[in-house]
Design an enzyme around this catalytic site. Sequence first.
Site, PDB file in Angstrom:
ATOM      1  N   TYR A 551     -12.038  20.710  36.115  1.00 47.98           N
ATOM      2  CA  TYR A 551     -11.141  21.556  35.325  1.00 47.98           C
ATOM      3  C   TYR A 551      -9.886  21.994  36.064  1.00 47.98           C
ATOM      4  O   TYR A 551      -8.953  22.481  35.434  1.00 47.98           O
ATOM      5  CB  TYR A 551     -11.890  22.800  34.836  1.00 47.98           C
ATOM      6  CG  TYR A 551     -12.966  22.491  33.816  1.00 47.98           C
ATOM      7  CD1 TYR A 551     -12.634  22.202  32.495  1.00 47.98           C
ATOM      8  CD2 TYR A 551     -14.305  22.465  34.175  1.00 47.98           C
ATOM      9  CE1 TYR A 551     -13.614  21.908  31.562  1.00 47.98           C
ATOM     10  CE2 TYR A 551     -15.292  22.160  33.250  1.00 47.98           C
ATOM     11  CZ  TYR A 551     -14.937  21.886  31.947  1.00 47.98           C
ATOM     12  OH  TYR A 551     -15.909  21.569  31.022  1.00 47.98           O
ATOM     13  N   LEU A 552      -9.877  21.870  37.368  1.00 46.68           N
ATOM     14  CA  LEU A 552      -8.748  22.364  38.160  1.00 46.68           C
ATOM     15  C   LEU A 552      -7.847  21.212  38.584  1.00 46.68           C
ATOM     16  O   LEU A 552      -8.305  20.271  39.255  1.00 46.68           O
ATOM     17  CB  LEU A 552      -9.254  23.108  39.401  1.00 46.68           C
ATOM     18  CG  LEU A 552     -10.105  24.344  39.120  1.00 46.68           C
ATOM     19  CD1 LEU A 552     -10.600  24.946  40.416  1.00 46.68           C
ATOM     20  CD2 LEU A 552      -9.323  25.373  38.311  1.00 46.68           C
TER      21      LEU A 552
END
Length: 593
Positions: A551-552
């Site tokens: 997600y990052l």
Amino acid sequence: MLPLWLRVLRRCLQHVPRRVACRQASQGAKADRAGWEGNVQNIVKWRQLEHRGPYFTPAYEPLPDSVHFFYDGKPVKLSLAAEEVATLYGKMLHLECTTKEVFRRNFFSDWRKEMTAEERELITRLDKCDFAEIHKHFVERAEARRSLPKEQKQKLKEEAEKLQQEFGYCILDGHREKIGNFKMEPPGLFRGRGEHPKMGVLKRRVRPEDVIINCGRDSKIPEPPAGHQWKEVRSDNTVTWLAAWMENIQNTFKYVMLNPSSKLKGEMDWHKYEVARRLRRVVDKIRAQYRADWESPETKKRQLAVALYFIDKLALRTGNEKEEGETADTVGCCSLRVEHVRLHEKADGQEHIVELVFLGKDSIRYNNRVTVEKLVFQNLQHFMEDKDPGDNLFDALSTASLNKHLQDSMEGLTAKVFRTYNASVTLQEQLRALTRAEDSLTSKISAYNRANRAVAILCNHRRAIPKTFEKSMQKLQEKIEIKEAQVTEAQAELERAKADLRTHGESKSKSLLQKQQRLLKLEGQLARLRAKATDKEENKQVALGTAKLNYLDPRISIAWCKRFGVPIEKIYSKTQRERFAWAFDRAGEDFEF
């Protein structure tokens, strides 16, 4: 309160079309769950693909005659199929999951299916089964493997490398690319996460007859193992998987994929984060719109607006109707039921508190109390009126309709993109707030871990406290105490050296410098140990890896490392650096998500 018959009728009318729509959406999503390809479906991803197919787990090796299974205190010679499943349980005796009733019940049910009629007649109770010798056998075998001479370990390593070279690479558009998971998973007992209702279910052996092969139209088709054939051979260059099969636990497809470090995977990762970055341009407009829709006269619009608020503010997953036969009662935002939501007009000195309690993905419990805006609170009260606990909160909404609405705001936008966007923005903002250029390297890494932890909490990436946590913390604390004593002793030695210098003059200056350097070194070591203990305590129930890998945007972390002089290997392992190779050239120290 409406009459019971009217409430039942209304529920039927509401749920039937929703279930059909959700089932269609869910089936469509499962057609190709090979990585994150949401907005680049049906685009040609390769021209040439050739590979050897997956490597299958070797046949079961029977137990030695000296190793016995006991039932009711008596040794029992099991059939080959029953013995194999018994060894799967015996290997796991040291794990906590084997003490759980649901695990034991599911295992015993599936084990009995593998028994002969005579075995089923004899073995009727799990509490009379003794797997101790089986467990001991595999513990000793693992120990023997660890104790092998260096020459034998090297031979095993060479054999593994040979297997890697044969099955672990493919030719993709003229380039030799590494495959991620070329080995088929062996049979096992499903452990799941959280309190999964299917823990203990037998994960069956995958055969070539279960496997769909995907390769180039003009390439050589992989040969199946002798005496077997593939379920199907196809040439679909709009997907990136090389082989697919249906696993028997959740009845979902699993895939053989390219290694995350491959060029194609890197391009897909880059595309994913670029879509999330584009959301920044329109997110204020979307937020203004869903706020305005809280006052819409249409219930469907208001439900969509409140659901989007939750997805945006709390990073909730959207959720889909589960497939028939799936027993885990997991939900997401669109599938929340009335029983999952509690409203508090006032609590803990605050107003308009919403308490959400439900099982999320992988049966991880989501439990959160959050202050919401007054209109959101009032809408939730309205959505819950005249409904039973098992009724859907957003009964006029589906994941498909929510995503269709988002597509009108931005091409390629789905609810999932909000999760990636908010996670990356949170990391960037936390790093900006927590990091100072003058801090030590240890402090900077601690700041990074805290920022990463904020994202993991936002996304509900939780884990059970490791069984070894207390023991490892105790050992770490002992190291800290020893180091503190060394620092105290070094400080005393330094004071004595200063006194000697005043008495004896320059002849003692060299000794003083050495003691100063030793003290600084010990203080640095103590600071690192204390930081490690703090991180360990704060992270004991948080899974940091999931957000970091999925997600990052890695360019945020790379830019931060460049800006503050932090070695990238302190943040990403070698494997992770290979996976995010695409990001290194795209992230200068001034990169902004």
